[in-house]
Design a protein around this motif. Sequence first.
Motif, PDB file in Angstrom:
ATOM      1  N   ALA A 175      45.161  57.768  38.505  1.00  0.00           N
ATOM      2  CA  ALA A 175      44.476  59.092  38.909  1.00  0.00           C
ATOM      3  C   ALA A 175      43.404  59.539  38.083  1.00  0.00           C
ATOM      4  CB  ALA A 175      45.794  60.161  39.052  1.00  0.00           C
ATOM      5  N   GLY A 176      43.247  58.888  36.703  1.00  0.00           N
ATOM      6  CA  GLY A 176      42.091  59.247  35.880  1.00  0.00           C
ATOM      7  C   GLY A 176      40.889  58.901  36.396  1.00  0.00           C
ATOM      8  N   VAL A 177      41.024  57.969  37.421  1.00  0.00           N
ATOM      9  CA  VAL A 177      39.637  57.330  38.065  1.00  0.00           C
ATOM     10  C   VAL A 177      38.969  58.438  39.034  1.00  0.00           C
ATOM     11  CG1 VAL A 177      40.106  54.815  37.637  1.00  0.00           C
ATOM     12  CG2 VAL A 177      40.724  55.837  39.970  1.00  0.00           C
ATOM     13  N   LEU A 178      39.904  59.229  39.463  1.00  0.00           N
ATOM     14  CA  LEU A 178      39.528  60.312  40.284  1.00  0.00           C
ATOM     15  C   LEU A 178      39.441  61.715  39.642  1.00  0.00           C
ATOM     16  CD1 LEU A 178      42.082  59.373  42.925  1.00  0.00           C
ATOM     17  CD2 LEU A 178      39.772  58.770  43.159  1.00  0.00           C
ATOM     18  N   ARG A 179      39.845  61.920  38.530  1.00  0.00           N
ATOM     19  CA  ARG A 179      40.000  63.330  37.798  1.00  0.00           C
ATOM     20  C   ARG A 179      38.735  63.473  36.928  1.00  0.00           C
ATOM     21  NH1 ARG A 179      44.926  64.729  33.675  1.00  0.00           N
ATOM     22  NH2 ARG A 179      44.091  67.204  33.357  1.00  0.00           N
ATOM     23  N   ASP A 180      38.018  64.531  37.423  1.00  0.00           N
ATOM     24  CA  ASP A 180      36.734  64.973  36.728  1.00  0.00           C
ATOM     25  C   ASP A 180      37.186  66.595  36.438  1.00  0.00           C
ATOM     26  OD1 ASP A 180      36.365  66.191  39.110  1.00  0.00           O
ATOM     27  OD2 ASP A 180      34.311  65.663  39.201  1.00  0.00           O
ATOM     28  N   VAL A 181      36.268  66.962  35.465  1.00  0.00           N
ATOM     29  CA  VAL A 181      36.377  68.341  35.347  1.00  0.00           C
ATOM     30  C   VAL A 181      35.330  69.314  35.978  1.00  0.00           C
ATOM     31  CG1 VAL A 181      36.524  70.224  33.419  1.00  0.00           C
ATOM     32  CG2 VAL A 181      37.519  68.046  33.137  1.00  0.00           C
ATOM     33  N   ASP A 182      35.615  69.954  36.930  1.00  0.00           N
ATOM     34  CA  ASP A 182      34.509  70.963  37.665  1.00  0.00           C
ATOM     35  C   ASP A 182      34.868  72.525  37.307  1.00  0.00           C
ATOM     36  OD1 ASP A 182      33.128  68.885  38.876  1.00  0.00           O
ATOM     37  OD2 ASP A 182      34.523  69.156  40.728  1.00  0.00           O
ATOM     38  N   ARG A 183      35.968  72.825  37.041  1.00  0.00           N
ATOM     39  CA  ARG A 183      36.330  74.023  36.522  1.00  0.00           C
ATOM     40  C   ARG A 183      37.125  74.266  35.191  1.00  0.00           C
ATOM     41  NH1 ARG A 183      34.170  76.464  40.504  1.00  0.00           N
ATOM     42  NH2 ARG A 183      34.272  75.833  42.730  1.00  0.00           N
ATOM     43  N   PRO A 184      37.200  75.272  34.372  1.00  0.00           N
ATOM     44  CA  PRO A 184      38.109  75.078  33.081  1.00  0.00           C
ATOM     45  C   PRO A 184      39.408  74.786  33.195  1.00  0.00           C
ATOM     46  CG  PRO A 184      36.319  77.089  33.396  1.00  0.00           C
ATOM     47  CD  PRO A 184      36.329  76.537  34.767  1.00  0.00           C
ATOM     48  N   GLU A 185      40.026  75.293  34.156  1.00  0.00           N
ATOM     49  CA  GLU A 185      41.404  75.129  34.638  1.00  0.00           C
ATOM     50  C   GLU A 185      41.791  73.597  34.498  1.00  0.00           C
ATOM     51  OE1 GLU A 185      39.945  76.620  38.462  1.00  0.00           O
ATOM     52  OE2 GLU A 185      39.591  77.310  36.430  1.00  0.00           O
ATOM     53  N   ALA A 186      40.933  72.633  34.845  1.00  0.00           N
ATOM     54  CA  ALA A 186      40.943  71.198  35.102  1.00  0.00           C
ATOM     55  C   ALA A 186      41.469  70.848  33.694  1.00  0.00           C
ATOM     56  CB  ALA A 186      39.898  70.611  35.767  1.00  0.00           C
ATOM     57  N   LEU A 187      40.842  71.469  32.494  1.00  0.00           N
ATOM     58  CA  LEU A 187      41.260  70.858  31.204  1.00  0.00           C
ATOM     59  C   LEU A 187      42.595  70.913  30.830  1.00  0.00           C
ATOM     60  CD1 LEU A 187      38.102  72.115  29.452  1.00  0.00           C
ATOM     61  CD2 LEU A 187      38.598  69.906  29.929  1.00  0.00           C
ATOM     62  N   LEU A 188      43.317  72.069  31.614  1.00  0.00           N
ATOM     63  CA  LEU A 188      44.706  72.435  31.052  1.00  0.00           C
ATOM     64  C   LEU A 188      45.811  71.542  31.944  1.00  0.00           C
ATOM     65  CD1 LEU A 188      44.215  76.057  31.149  1.00  0.00           C
ATOM     66  CD2 LEU A 188      44.134  74.568  29.103  1.00  0.00           C
ATOM     67  N   ALA A 189      45.408  71.061  33.055  1.00  0.00           N
ATOM     68  CA  ALA A 189      46.269  70.191  33.952  1.00  0.00           C
ATOM     69  C   ALA A 189      46.511  68.954  33.232  1.00  0.00           C
ATOM     70  CB  ALA A 189      45.547  69.854  34.935  1.00  0.00           C
ATOM     71  N   ARG A 190      47.712  68.462  33.269  1.00  0.00           N
ATOM     72  CA  ARG A 190      48.197  67.164  32.810  1.00  0.00           C
ATOM     73  C   ARG A 190      48.053  66.021  33.482  1.00  0.00           C
ATOM     74  NH1 ARG A 190      48.780  67.985  27.209  1.00  0.00           N
ATOM     75  NH2 ARG A 190      49.662  70.013  26.844  1.00  0.00           N
TER      76      ARG A 190
END
Length: 190
Positions: A175-190
């Motif tokens: 799933a890392g190939v799909l997961r980017d950071v658009d909003r601050p809360e995305a940094l906290l998701a595991r």
Amino acid sequence: MPKVIALMLAAGRGSRFGSDKRVALMVDGRSLLAASVERAQQVFSQVHVLLRAEDDPQTLGLAADCQVIRCAEADQGMGHSLAAGIRGLAGQDAEAIAVMLGDMPWVSAHSLQQLCDQATPERIVYPLCEGRRGHPVLFGRAFWPQLLNLTGDQGARELLQAHAAVCHPIVLDDAGVLRDVDRPEALLAR
């Protein structure tokens, strides 16, 4: 000669994030951009980071020896940034370039290696996860001249469509190939 070199695109404004997401801290204390670059360095012998003209690499958490390419036209869109990156790499000897995004630190090293293993000068390789195209996209050297002509904010989408016959999707369970950071809360998701 390295088979594949990496170009990390990190010249965008990230306006949806609300601040400069490149310096936002991951849970381990590294900047988002530094974490993305360090992941790429686990696989690629050469990682070049595309930054805006005014950026200070060390302020962004990058090592002093980081290979930087500057893009004065970054605000004109991803197409301009990608073209600037390819111009900056024109003298490099490589079969392909992996175009990576500076806000995607979760792509596994194993996935990056699988993509590299399928790269050729005449092929475009990209990951598929859960039926969706992800990043990075690896462009064989035959496509570099077309990347030089990109403009606007579409990136290389039209290039992929125009050359569908030589696109080589690799199905990955990452799933890392799909997961980017658009909003601050995305940094906290595991």
